[in-house]
Design an enzyme around this catalytic site. Structure first.
Site, PDB file in Angstrom:
ATOM      1  N   ASP A   1      -3.519   2.317  -4.857  1.00 26.99           N
ATOM      2  CA  ASP A   1      -2.169   2.293  -4.295  1.00 26.99           C
ATOM      3  C   ASP A   1      -1.507   0.924  -4.440  1.00 26.99           C
ATOM      4  OD1 ASP A   1      -4.304   1.679  -2.320  1.00 26.99           O
ATOM      5  OD2 ASP A   1      -2.671   1.403  -0.893  1.00 26.99           O
TER       6      ASP A   1
ATOM      7  N   HIS B   1      -2.397  -3.137  -3.423  1.00 25.61           N
ATOM      8  CA  HIS B   1      -3.754  -2.947  -2.917  1.00 25.61           C
ATOM      9  C   HIS B   1      -4.725  -2.781  -4.081  1.00 25.61           C
ATOM     10  CE1 HIS B   1      -6.357  -0.782   0.375  1.00 25.61           C
ATOM     11  NE2 HIS B   1      -6.789  -1.996   0.097  1.00 25.61           N
TER      12      HIS B   1
ATOM     13  N   GLU C   1       2.476  -0.890   4.621  1.00 27.64           N
ATOM     14  CA  GLU C   1       2.172   0.490   4.250  1.00 27.64           C
ATOM     15  C   GLU C   1       3.482   1.217   3.970  1.00 27.64           C
ATOM     16  OE1 GLU C   1      -0.574   2.230   3.827  1.00 27.64           O
ATOM     17  OE2 GLU C   1      -2.184   1.005   4.703  1.00 27.64           O
TER      18      GLU C   1
ATOM     19  N   HIS D   1       0.846  -1.187   0.000  1.00 32.25           N
ATOM     20  CA  HIS D   1       0.000   0.000   0.000  1.00 32.25           C
ATOM     21  C   HIS D   1       0.890   1.248   0.000  1.00 32.25           C
ATOM     22  CE1 HIS D   1      -3.397  -2.380   1.972  1.00 32.25           C
ATOM     23  NE2 HIS D   1      -2.341  -3.087   2.348  1.00 32.25           N
ATOM     24  N   TYR D   2       0.317   2.399  -0.349  1.00 29.88           N
ATOM     25  CA  TYR D   2       0.908   3.640   0.117  1.00 29.88           C
ATOM     26  C   TYR D   2      -0.013   4.222   1.182  1.00 29.88           C
ATOM     27  CZ  TYR D   2      -1.950   6.432  -3.339  1.00 29.88           C
ATOM     28  OH  TYR D   2      -2.945   7.015  -4.079  1.00 29.88           O
ATOM     29  N   THR D   3       0.552   5.082   2.044  1.00 28.82           N
ATOM     30  CA  THR D   3      -0.230   5.588   3.164  1.00 28.82           C
ATOM     31  C   THR D   3      -1.297   6.588   2.732  1.00 28.82           C
ATOM     32  OG1 THR D   3       1.534   7.198   3.566  1.00 28.82           O
ATOM     33  CG2 THR D   3       1.540   5.175   4.897  1.00 28.82           C
TER      34      THR D   3
END
Length: 254
Positions: free
Chosen positions: A151, A141, A99, A34-36
């Site tokens: 993401d 994700h 993340e 994921h990215y945050t």
């Protein structure tokens, strides 16, 4: 839980209360990246550890390369939400969530720093050494929640991870030319595209009609495997890249 020893050597520990037992799964068999999507890494770390957020991940990787573990790998973190991959509907029970600090498309999406990616690679290598996770189940994700999530996005260096032995990837065919299949297309060629996406793991209904669902899934595929142009249209590059990925699957090469 007051604390635990990190599964990944060198990781800091900050315990999140947002976790539970894995359901029907003894060990994880996926990694979800994921990215945050928040303005700061500190804010993201705090949110993933806040009881009221009802979200968490096993790990957070800061832009300076620091790794923070918030949930033990043996437990179920709450990172994937409503998701699907290759018949699995409880992706959280099957996966380890990572993340990666980046503001994302909403707050100024930017390239991921080299030291951050180096830490992601090391972390993924550690996880795959501890658990039976095949390369094709190191996923975005956006792969498991297409349309709902984008993401870690088209800037994420999947090729660099694959060169380091993490994930499943083939060099994408050069993007260009008119789409061969687009919204409104129908027939056996669309059915074949949908079948290939399903065979790879994406959740798609095979209808032989290039509908919005199909375009959304094509965009998700492109974002991971052919990021130079993400438009939801099945051009020759998209079809060729998908075909070669299927041919390169470890369990389909014999």
């Amino acid at each position: 839980m007051s604390g635990f020893s990190p599964d990944q050597a060198g990781a800091e520990v900050r315990v999140s209360p947002n976790f539970g037992p894995r359901v029907g799964v003894a060990r994880p068999d996926m990694i979800i990246l994921h990215y945050t999507g928040m303005k700061t890494g500190e804010g993201a770390e705090a949110w993933l550890c806040a009881p009221e957020s009802q979200v968490s991940s096993h790990y957070l990787v800061h832009e300076d390369g620091r790794i923070v573990q918030m949930v033990r790998e043996s437990d179920r973190a709450w990172h994937a939400g409503k998701s699907f991959w290759a018949g699995v509907t409880d992706v959280n029970s099957h996966s380890i969530g990572i993340e990666i600090v980046n503001p994302g498309h909403e707050f100024g999406y930017r390239p991921f720093p080299a030291r951050q990616i180096a830490s992601v690679i090391d972390l993924c290598r550690g996880i795959t050494a501890r658990h039976p996770i095949p390369p094709q189940r190191v996923l975005a994700h956006s792969d498991v929640a297409p349309g709902r999530k984008v993401d870690p996005g088209e800037r994420f260096p999947w090729r660099q991870l694959a060169d380091a032995g993490v994930g499943h990837f083939v060099a994408p065919a050069r993007a260009g030319g008119k789409p061969l299949l687009a919204p409104g297309s129908s027939g056996s060629a669309v059915e074949k595209l949908q079948s290939m996406l399903s065979l790879y793991g994406y959740g798609i209904e095979i209808t032989a009609l290039f509908d919005q669902q199909t375009s959304t899934l094509v965009s998700a595929f492109q974002r991971h495997f052919r990021p130079r142009r993400v438009d939801g249209l099945a051009d020759r590059s998209t079809l060729d890249t998908l075909s070669r990925l299927l041919e390169a699957l470890p369990d389909m090469s014999t």
